[in-house]
Scaffold this motif. Sequence first.
Motif, PDB file in Angstrom:
ATOM      1  N   LEU A   1       2.562  -9.247 -15.989  1.00  0.00           N
ATOM      2  CA  LEU A   1       3.993  -9.579 -16.011  1.00  0.00           C
ATOM      3  C   LEU A   1       4.465 -10.001 -14.620  1.00  0.00           C
ATOM      4  N   GLY A   2       4.009  -9.302 -13.579  1.00  0.00           N
ATOM      5  CA  GLY A   2       4.406  -9.657 -12.219  1.00  0.00           C
ATOM      6  C   GLY A   2       4.002 -11.073 -11.857  1.00  0.00           C
ATOM      7  N   LEU A   3       2.805 -11.473 -12.274  1.00  0.00           N
ATOM      8  CA  LEU A   3       2.343 -12.832 -11.995  1.00  0.00           C
ATOM      9  C   LEU A   3       3.188 -13.857 -12.749  1.00  0.00           C
ATOM     10  N   LEU A   4       3.504 -13.551 -14.011  1.00  0.00           N
ATOM     11  CA  LEU A   4       4.335 -14.452 -14.807  1.00  0.00           C
ATOM     12  C   LEU A   4       5.729 -14.596 -14.192  1.00  0.00           C
ATOM     13  N   VAL A   5       6.282 -13.496 -13.700  1.00  0.00           N
ATOM     14  CA  VAL A   5       7.595 -13.536 -13.047  1.00  0.00           C
ATOM     15  C   VAL A   5       7.525 -14.374 -11.772  1.00  0.00           C
ATOM     16  N   MET A   6       6.447 -14.209 -10.994  1.00  0.00           N
ATOM     17  CA  MET A   6       6.290 -14.995  -9.770  1.00  0.00           C
ATOM     18  C   MET A   6       6.254 -16.486 -10.078  1.00  0.00           C
ATOM     19  N   TYR A   7       5.491 -16.869 -11.103  1.00  0.00           N
ATOM     20  CA  TYR A   7       5.402 -18.279 -11.462  1.00  0.00           C
ATOM     21  C   TYR A   7       6.699 -18.804 -12.079  1.00  0.00           C
ATOM     22  N   SER A   8       7.614 -17.910 -12.419  1.00  0.00           N
ATOM     23  CA  SER A   8       8.895 -18.329 -12.999  1.00  0.00           C
ATOM     24  C   SER A   8       9.992 -18.424 -11.948  1.00  0.00           C
ATOM     25  N   ALA A   9       9.645 -18.167 -10.686  1.00  0.00           N
ATOM     26  CA  ALA A   9      10.616 -18.299  -9.600  1.00  0.00           C
ATOM     27  C   ALA A   9      10.622 -19.736  -9.103  1.00  0.00           C
ATOM     28  N   ARG A  10      11.774 -20.195  -8.660  1.00  0.00           N
ATOM     29  CA  ARG A  10      11.891 -21.568  -8.158  1.00  0.00           C
ATOM     30  C   ARG A  10      11.469 -21.617  -6.700  1.00  0.00           C
ATOM     31  N   LEU A  11      10.488 -22.461  -6.402  1.00  0.00           N
ATOM     32  CA  LEU A  11      10.029 -22.603  -5.022  1.00  0.00           C
ATOM     33  C   LEU A  11      10.882 -23.587  -4.229  1.00  0.00           C
ATOM     34  N   ASP A  12      11.379 -24.614  -4.906  1.00  0.00           N
ATOM     35  CA  ASP A  12      12.205 -25.638  -4.253  1.00  0.00           C
ATOM     36  C   ASP A  12      11.537 -26.229  -3.019  1.00  0.00           C
TER      37      ASP A  12
ATOM     38  N   HIS B   1       8.509 -14.792   0.399  1.00  0.00           N
ATOM     39  CA  HIS B   1       8.944 -14.384  -0.948  1.00  0.00           C
ATOM     40  C   HIS B   1       8.435 -12.980  -1.268  1.00  0.00           C
ATOM     41  N   GLY B   2       7.190 -12.694  -0.886  1.00  0.00           N
ATOM     42  CA  GLY B   2       6.621 -11.376  -1.143  1.00  0.00           C
ATOM     43  C   GLY B   2       7.379 -10.275  -0.430  1.00  0.00           C
ATOM     44  N   LEU B   3       7.697 -10.490   0.850  1.00  0.00           N
ATOM     45  CA  LEU B   3       8.435  -9.499   1.618  1.00  0.00           C
ATOM     46  C   LEU B   3       9.832  -9.282   1.047  1.00  0.00           C
ATOM     47  N   THR B   4      10.519 -10.367   0.713  1.00  0.00           N
ATOM     48  CA  THR B   4      11.870 -10.270   0.146  1.00  0.00           C
ATOM     49  C   THR B   4      11.846  -9.522  -1.172  1.00  0.00           C
ATOM     50  N   THR B   5      10.876  -9.844  -2.021  1.00  0.00           N
ATOM     51  CA  THR B   5      10.773  -9.204  -3.336  1.00  0.00           C
ATOM     52  C   THR B   5      10.478  -7.712  -3.197  1.00  0.00           C
ATOM     53  N   LEU B   6       9.600  -7.355  -2.266  1.00  0.00           N
ATOM     54  CA  LEU B   6       9.242  -5.949  -2.055  1.00  0.00           C
ATOM     55  C   LEU B   6      10.460  -5.153  -1.579  1.00  0.00           C
ATOM     56  N   GLN B   7      11.262  -5.765  -0.723  1.00  0.00           N
ATOM     57  CA  GLN B   7      12.463  -5.084  -0.222  1.00  0.00           C
ATOM     58  C   GLN B   7      13.490  -4.878  -1.339  1.00  0.00           C
TER      59      GLN B   7
ATOM     60  N   TRP C   1       7.522  -4.516  -7.218  1.00  0.00           N
ATOM     61  CA  TRP C   1       6.236  -4.300  -6.543  1.00  0.00           C
ATOM     62  C   TRP C   1       5.182  -5.256  -7.119  1.00  0.00           C
ATOM     63  N   TYR C   2       5.116  -5.332  -8.432  1.00  0.00           N
ATOM     64  CA  TYR C   2       4.094  -6.167  -9.082  1.00  0.00           C
ATOM     65  C   TYR C   2       4.302  -7.648  -8.759  1.00  0.00           C
ATOM     66  N   THR C   3       5.559  -8.054  -8.668  1.00  0.00           N
ATOM     67  CA  THR C   3       5.845  -9.451  -8.339  1.00  0.00           C
ATOM     68  C   THR C   3       5.517  -9.726  -6.876  1.00  0.00           C
ATOM     69  N   ALA C   4       5.840  -8.781  -6.000  1.00  0.00           N
ATOM     70  CA  ALA C   4       5.486  -8.932  -4.583  1.00  0.00           C
ATOM     71  C   ALA C   4       3.970  -8.996  -4.414  1.00  0.00           C
ATOM     72  N   PHE C   5       3.252  -8.192  -5.208  1.00  0.00           N
ATOM     73  CA  PHE C   5       1.781  -8.234  -5.148  1.00  0.00           C
ATOM     74  C   PHE C   5       1.274  -9.606  -5.590  1.00  0.00           C
TER      75      PHE C   5
ATOM     76  N   GLY D   1       0.815  -1.213   0.000  1.00  0.00           N
ATOM     77  CA  GLY D   1       0.000   0.000   0.000  1.00  0.00           C
ATOM     78  C   GLY D   1       0.849   1.262   0.000  1.00  0.00           C
ATOM     79  N   ARG D   2       1.934   1.251   0.735  1.00  0.00           N
ATOM     80  CA  ARG D   2       2.803   2.436   0.798  1.00  0.00           C
ATOM     81  C   ARG D   2       3.561   2.654  -0.512  1.00  0.00           C
ATOM     82  N   GLY D   3       3.866   1.554  -1.200  1.00  0.00           N
ATOM     83  CA  GLY D   3       4.711   1.662  -2.395  1.00  0.00           C
ATOM     84  C   GLY D   3       3.953   1.612  -3.702  1.00  0.00           C
ATOM     85  N   LEU D   4       2.656   1.860  -3.680  1.00  0.00           N
ATOM     86  CA  LEU D   4       1.820   1.744  -4.883  1.00  0.00           C
ATOM     87  C   LEU D   4       2.420   2.522  -6.059  1.00  0.00           C
ATOM     88  N   PRO D   5       2.786   1.858  -7.155  1.00  0.00           N
ATOM     89  CA  PRO D   5       3.395   2.567  -8.288  1.00  0.00           C
ATOM     90  C   PRO D   5       2.344   3.274  -9.145  1.00  0.00           C
TER      91      PRO D   5
END
Length: 350
Positions: A250-261, A342-348, A299-303, A203-207
């Motif tokens: 794009l953010g959703l596509l990037v999220m699904y392209s991250a390795r969860l392991d 993952h969301g917190l790390t990505t937002l940072q 931001w979009y990936t964290a969302f 909410g604070r970082g809304l682009p």
Amino acid sequence: MSSAPPPQSATREVPPPGLDPEQLRGFLDRERPGLVAGPLTARLIEGGRSNLTYVVSDGTGRWVVRRPPLGHVLATAHDMKREHRVISALHPTAVPVPETVLLCEDDSVLGAPFYVMEFVDGTPYRSAGQLAPLGPERTRAAVLGLVDTLVDLHAVDPAEVGLGDFGRPEGFLDRQLRRWGKQLDASRDRELPGIDELHAGLGRGLPASPAPTVVHGDYRLDNVLIGEDDRIKAVLDWEMSTLGDPLTDLGLLVMYSARLDIPHSPVSTTAAAAGHPAPQELIERYAARSGRDTSAISWYTAFAWFKLAVILEGIHYRYTLGQTVGAGFDRIGELVPVFIEHGLTTLQEG
């Protein structure tokens, strides 16, 4: 004396729930005479998360039928007219979508509104294991094609294809964030460390959003059909489409392209497949081909991580109430903290 063979009707296939082939055949014969050449058979395609999808055939031709889930209540959540409209509008563009045949808003035919579209041959790849037989080069080509098709979608002028009033792009991100916050509140019955911090940080970082486009809303590899030439033959599942910020796709596509392991995860991504491009390459390819500024993509990936955490928590909540059917739901709850982290790390990182 030998008994007579059973009549043909006695050995007829049992139709899947929600679609009566005879009722559908009668409707098609009235509305599109000559389209169907014989009795229809139908089967439900497994794997859909919301609306129901069937393949129907007269033995020669094949079509696809989409209808809301059985016992649906909220018509707006499963709007067949809306899905039919966006697919019909996009068919003449560079975006590969099935050709629509017709829309039926009369509940008396199948018990709910539905639409019929052409059958497209292709494979939806849902996991790294399914991609493995393609090999690294073909996997890479398929995933990069996913980016290129997304660029094509976001290049469509909504007004030119009759979709100028398809959504309310003003304040889109703020509304999305509030919507998913309410979804979280509706299904939260346990402590989820970090989830409120993630929500507040978003909410604070809304682009500032770029110019609005048609947004798919759930854009990923298993919502497209890949042909034998590794090209995308059709983009499917448009039930969440609207006019809004293209970078949410794009953010959703990037999220699904991250390795969860995560071993045996019930949420599968294709990122572990050999040859799968890294998220950064997907971002750079989209930016180069679309000309859009992707500097706020964190931001979009964290969302996207937040949104999936909320969805998974909702599934976990229904599981605790005994409202889920099938296997794997017992492990969903374990994933939610992973998605929050993952969301917190990505937002940072942004």
